[in-house]
Design a protein around this motif. Structure first.
Motif, PDB file in Angstrom:
ATOM      1  N   GLU A   6      -6.117   9.005  -9.918  1.00  0.00           N
ATOM      2  CA  GLU A   6      -6.389  10.442  -9.790  1.00  0.00           C
ATOM      3  C   GLU A   6      -6.298  11.155 -11.136  1.00  0.00           C
ATOM      4  OE1 GLU A   6      -4.953  11.354  -5.231  1.00  0.00           O
ATOM      5  OE2 GLU A   6      -3.403  11.144  -6.765  1.00  0.00           O
ATOM      6  N   GLN A   7      -5.396  10.699 -11.992  1.00  0.00           N
ATOM      7  CA  GLN A   7      -5.204  11.324 -13.301  1.00  0.00           C
ATOM      8  C   GLN A   7      -6.118  10.743 -14.378  1.00  0.00           C
ATOM      9  OE1 GLN A   7      -0.980  11.313 -14.370  1.00  0.00           O
ATOM     10  NE2 GLN A   7      -0.497  11.288 -12.184  1.00  0.00           N
ATOM     11  N   MET A  55       1.989   4.330  -7.543  1.00  0.00           N
ATOM     12  CA  MET A  55       1.630   3.914  -8.896  1.00  0.00           C
ATOM     13  C   MET A  55       0.124   3.972  -9.143  1.00  0.00           C
ATOM     14  SD  MET A  55       4.067   0.655  -9.567  1.00  0.00           S
ATOM     15  CE  MET A  55       5.210   0.322  -8.249  1.00  0.00           C
ATOM     16  N   ILE A  56      -0.622   3.132  -8.448  1.00  0.00           N
ATOM     17  CA  ILE A  56      -2.049   2.979  -8.730  1.00  0.00           C
ATOM     18  C   ILE A  56      -2.834   4.243  -8.412  1.00  0.00           C
ATOM     19  CG2 ILE A  56      -4.134   1.686  -8.131  1.00  0.00           C
ATOM     20  CD1 ILE A  56      -2.176  -0.713  -7.566  1.00  0.00           C
ATOM     21  N   LEU A  57      -2.664   4.787  -7.214  1.00  0.00           N
ATOM     22  CA  LEU A  57      -3.441   5.960  -6.808  1.00  0.00           C
ATOM     23  C   LEU A  57      -3.198   7.169  -7.708  1.00  0.00           C
ATOM     24  CD1 LEU A  57      -5.492   7.274  -4.961  1.00  0.00           C
ATOM     25  CD2 LEU A  57      -3.668   7.604  -3.272  1.00  0.00           C
ATOM     26  N   SER A 107       0.816  -1.211   0.000  1.00  0.00           N
ATOM     27  CA  SER A 107       0.000   0.000   0.000  1.00  0.00           C
ATOM     28  C   SER A 107       0.850   1.261   0.000  1.00  0.00           C
ATOM     29  CB  SER A 107      -0.975   0.017   1.177  1.00  0.00           C
ATOM     30  OG  SER A 107      -0.278  -0.028   2.401  1.00  0.00           O
ATOM     31  N   SER A 108       1.994   1.222   0.654  1.00  0.00           N
ATOM     32  CA  SER A 108       2.817   2.435   0.716  1.00  0.00           C
ATOM     33  C   SER A 108       3.679   2.607  -0.527  1.00  0.00           C
ATOM     34  CB  SER A 108       3.703   2.430   1.969  1.00  0.00           C
ATOM     35  OG  SER A 108       4.557   1.309   1.968  1.00  0.00           O
ATOM     36  N   PHE A 109       3.877   1.558  -1.295  1.00  0.00           N
ATOM     37  CA  PHE A 109       4.682   1.678  -2.505  1.00  0.00           C
ATOM     38  C   PHE A 109       3.809   1.548  -3.759  1.00  0.00           C
ATOM     39  CE2 PHE A 109       7.468  -0.598  -5.665  1.00  0.00           C
ATOM     40  CZ  PHE A 109       8.083   0.544  -6.141  1.00  0.00           C
ATOM     41  N   PRO A 154      -2.305  10.691   4.485  1.00  0.00           N
ATOM     42  CA  PRO A 154      -2.493  11.323   3.167  1.00  0.00           C
ATOM     43  C   PRO A 154      -2.916  10.346   2.073  1.00  0.00           C
ATOM     44  CG  PRO A 154      -0.421  12.036   4.154  1.00  0.00           C
ATOM     45  CD  PRO A 154      -0.974  10.953   5.035  1.00  0.00           C
ATOM     46  N   VAL A 155      -2.341   9.160   2.063  1.00  0.00           N
ATOM     47  CA  VAL A 155      -2.722   8.165   1.050  1.00  0.00           C
ATOM     48  C   VAL A 155      -4.170   7.744   1.249  1.00  0.00           C
ATOM     49  CG1 VAL A 155      -2.287   5.828   0.181  1.00  0.00           C
ATOM     50  CG2 VAL A 155      -0.372   7.357   0.688  1.00  0.00           C
ATOM     51  N   GLY A 156      -4.531   7.444   2.487  1.00  0.00           N
ATOM     52  CA  GLY A 156      -5.896   7.024   2.780  1.00  0.00           C
ATOM     53  C   GLY A 156      -6.924   8.085   2.462  1.00  0.00           C
ATOM     54  N   GLU A 157      -6.616   9.332   2.783  1.00  0.00           N
ATOM     55  CA  GLU A 157      -7.558  10.424   2.499  1.00  0.00           C
ATOM     56  C   GLU A 157      -7.759  10.585   0.993  1.00  0.00           C
ATOM     57  OE1 GLU A 157      -9.375  11.893   4.728  1.00  0.00           O
ATOM     58  OE2 GLU A 157      -8.335  11.383   6.577  1.00  0.00           O
TER      59      GLU A 157
END
Length: 125
Positions: free
Chosen positions: A26-27, A20-22, A13-15, A52-55
């Motif tokens: 978003e884009q 990559m995925i998030l 999840s942190s990498f 920040p990632v979770g939000e």
């Protein structure tokens, strides 16, 4: 193509999700419709309120209708759920201290939730 992600390995999840995925989601360039994400072990920590990632992920999940589920036993073990180990797998464990939209569950709840938007691929990271 519809995909579901299972975050099961260290730092998935942190990498892989965060870098990559998030950003691709978003884009709008991810290339597949993500219908669900299941988080195991320490990968659930990215979904805590204020992370920040979770939000960011909670916002995208709401916009795009992505299921965010954490392993109920993993959440109970880490103090991020209301419930007991005896309740794990029943659907009665509730997430706490996590970003909006996150639910707790085990495989029976995951299968039921994904049956409404059956993925073509399940990718374990």
């Amino acid at each position: 193509m519809k995909v579901a992600y299972v975050f099961a390995t260290n730092m998935a999840s942190s990498f892989k999700l965060a870098t990559m995925i998030l950003p691709q989601l978003e884009q709008g360039i991810h290339g597949a419709k993500v219908v669900g994400m299941m988080f195991f072990d320490d990968n659930i920590f990215c979904l805590r309120v204020g992370d920040p990632v979770g939000e960011r992920l909670a916002r995208i999940a709401k916009e795009q209708g992505i299921l965010l589920m954490v392993c109920d036993q993993c959440a109970v073990r880490r103090g991020l759920a209301e419930g007991t180990f005896d309740q794990c797998g029943t659907g009665s464990v509730k997430a706490k201290g996590m970003v909006g939209g996150v639910v707790c569950g085990c495989f029976p709840q995951l299968y039921a939730a994904l049956s409404e938007a059956m993925p073509d691929q399940v990718i374990t990271l």
